[in-house]
Design a protein around this motif. Sequence first.
Motif, mmCIF file in Angstrom:
data_model
loop_
_atom_site.group_PDB
_atom_site.id
_atom_site.type_symbol
_atom_site.label_atom_id
_atom_site.label_comp_id
_atom_site.label_asym_id
_atom_site.label_seq_id
_atom_site.Cartn_x
_atom_site.Cartn_y
_atom_site.Cartn_z
ATOM 1 N N LEU A 50 170.669 72.979 80.506
ATOM 2 C CA LEU A 50 170.027 74.256 80.181
ATOM 3 C C LEU A 50 170.797 75.100 79.156
ATOM 4 C CD1 LEU A 50 167.727 76.212 81.023
ATOM 5 C CD2 LEU A 50 169.197 76.987 82.905
ATOM 6 N N LEU B 227 174.688 78.334 91.425
ATOM 7 C CA LEU B 227 173.405 78.643 90.781
ATOM 8 C C LEU B 227 172.341 78.232 91.792
ATOM 9 C CD1 LEU B 227 171.866 79.457 88.181
ATOM 10 C CD2 LEU B 227 171.969 77.077 87.496
ATOM 11 N N HIS C 287 166.153 88.082 78.741
ATOM 12 C CA HIS C 287 167.051 86.918 78.791
ATOM 13 C C HIS C 287 166.290 85.731 79.391
ATOM 14 C CE1 HIS C 287 170.352 84.253 79.633
ATOM 15 N NE2 HIS C 287 170.030 84.236 80.915
ATOM 16 N N ARG D 89 163.620 63.993 83.526
ATOM 17 C CA ARG D 89 162.367 64.659 83.858
ATOM 18 C C ARG D 89 162.558 66.175 83.854
ATOM 19 N NH1 ARG D 89 160.695 66.251 88.647
ATOM 20 N NH2 ARG D 89 162.177 65.024 89.852
ATOM 21 N N PHE E 162 169.471 89.170 83.153
ATOM 22 C CA PHE E 162 169.841 88.969 84.561
ATOM 23 C C PHE E 162 171.172 88.222 84.599
ATOM 24 C CE2 PHE E 162 165.303 88.102 83.822
ATOM 25 C CZ PHE E 162 164.762 89.250 84.370
ATOM 26 N N GLY E 163 171.888 88.394 85.694
ATOM 27 C CA GLY E 163 173.154 87.664 85.808
ATOM 28 C C GLY E 163 173.719 87.777 87.202
ATOM 29 N N CYS F 162 175.310 86.237 82.351
ATOM 30 C CA CYS F 162 174.194 86.255 81.388
ATOM 31 C C CYS F 162 173.697 87.653 81.066
ATOM 32 C CB CYS F 162 173.042 85.411 81.928
ATOM 33 S SG CYS F 162 173.468 83.676 82.075
ATOM 34 N N MET G 215 162.490 72.578 81.351
ATOM 35 C CA MET G 215 163.287 73.811 81.262
ATOM 36 C C MET G 215 162.810 74.773 80.187
ATOM 37 S SD MET G 215 167.044 72.201 81.684
ATOM 38 C CE MET G 215 167.642 71.608 83.265
ATOM 39 N N PHE H 153 173.306 68.568 92.194
ATOM 40 C CA PHE H 153 172.392 68.587 91.060
ATOM 41 C C PHE H 153 172.533 69.872 90.230
ATOM 42 C CE2 PHE H 153 168.219 68.685 88.924
ATOM 43 C CZ PHE H 153 168.309 67.443 88.309
ATOM 44 N N THR I 105 161.057 78.631 84.235
ATOM 45 C CA THR I 105 160.580 79.111 85.535
ATOM 46 C C THR I 105 160.848 80.601 85.703
ATOM 47 O OG1 THR I 105 161.087 76.930 86.404
ATOM 48 C CG2 THR I 105 160.693 78.646 88.018
ATOM 49 N N VAL J 238 167.233 81.629 92.718
ATOM 50 C CA VAL J 238 167.384 82.585 91.606
ATOM 51 C C VAL J 238 166.040 82.994 90.985
ATOM 52 C CG1 VAL J 238 168.278 82.787 89.231
ATOM 53 C CG2 VAL J 238 169.795 82.078 91.085
#
Length: 398
Positions: free
Chosen positions: A224, A273, A312, A68, A380-381, A174, A73, A216, A317, A277
């Motif tokens: 991703l 993560l 990036h 799902r 962003f990172g 990233c 993503m 998760f 989301t 974020v």
Amino acid sequence: MAPTTTMGSALYPLGEMRQSQRADGLAAVLAIGTANPPNCVTQEEFPDFYFRATNSDHLTALKDKFKRICQEMGVQRRYLHHTEEMLSAHPEFVDRDAPSLDARLDIAAEAVPELAARAAGRAIAEWGRPAADITHLVVTTNSGAHIPGVDFRLVPLLGLRPSVRRTMLHLNGCFAGCAALRLAKDLAENSRGARVLVVAAELTLMNFCGPDEGCFRTLLVQGLFGDGAAAVIVGADAERPLFEIVSAAQTIIPESDHALNMRFTERRLDGVLGRQVPGLIGDNVERCLLDMFGPLLGGGGGEWNNLFWAVHPGSSTIMDQVDAALGLEPGKLAASRRVLSDYGNMSGATVIFALDELRRQRKEAAAAGEWPELGVMMAFGPGMTVDAMLLHATSHVN
Ligand SMILES: CC(=O)CC(=O)SCCNC(=O)CCNC(=O)[C@H](O)C(C)(C)COP(=O)(O)OP(=O)(O)OC[C@H]1O[C@@H](n2cnc3c(N)ncnc32)[C@H](O)[C@@H]1OP(=O)(O)O
């Protein structure tokens, strides 16, 4: 002895010497190349591939949830260096607790330079000058820990001069693509005639692992991220510039250091993560942009729709958060969303893919004569860090 100053003396005029070494104009993006491994996996088939390859099909509830979320993503397909055959030959990559870093690094030591060389070769071909004319090389990756590194391997692979001035940036997460371009701008503007090859290359094999019902986050990462490399040639006072780099900046989002981080363990590249974020980006992106570029843009926010954007794409989301925070019109992040859809999140290389897609869209729009003059490239990172540059689209469209 004649008096000397910091500008030197009549005999050695340091000021003039320095001026003669500096470029006159802004550094600019001259050419872009990208590359991916041949193995393409659609997002629809990925959960089946992943749970089968990790012998986890019995975790039916987890697989259903993963299926799902894979659809949420913003990713349609990704390219992966690792295949089911490779994972069968390396069960230690699947076992979350097996000390498998050595084997991952061995594979990355060959695969990352090869992928990087393919992207760089395309950038050099588009540029149209011999590889030996490259004066500086800036390479960034999160996928390796070797000395000499990818930069060193690229010299023979691309036919660069042994005297090319190399800089290796490891583990910038990233925002690495923006960080490497920021460095290239400084090199190009401070060294007359410099032609800087920037390369970002990433392999998700470094963080691949089997699912864990209690974590998760690791599944999100599997769903991703994708593999890819991107290269840019940067130079000032240059032939056919595509985008001039007007200004480059970096800043830290306050009180965000807990949200996103990475480290090598004896098992793999692992990290945090956090769920917060996307919200942290949404809450802070406008303030960060105003601090970085507000004075150059006449101090004003709210004019973000007058710019073009290469952002990036951390996930759909995150794109939604940036859209909402800046009040962007639909389509402003189209290049970034397209890259997310076609390749997934390729960490440091992704923002350069977004710039490449943006220039394609600009070429199409040029026929209609409608395109903003200035734009923002932003990534962003970990940190959490925002690394960004203000770009000027030149009249040269390629
Ligand atoms: C900062 C950068 O930009 C640099 C990077 O590239 S790093 C990668 C950045 N990307 C991210 O951080 C991903 C951000 N998250 C998302 O985009 C979205 O959560 C998503 C697309 C993955 C899913 O969105 P969604 O389907 O609308 O649902 P959402 O409610 O957010 O989450 C679904 C489930 O995943 C879980 N989840 C989401 N983010 C999670 C995280 N970071 N860690 C663990 N679980 C998470 C949620 O708790 C939820 O679980 P339950 O259903 O059991 O409640």
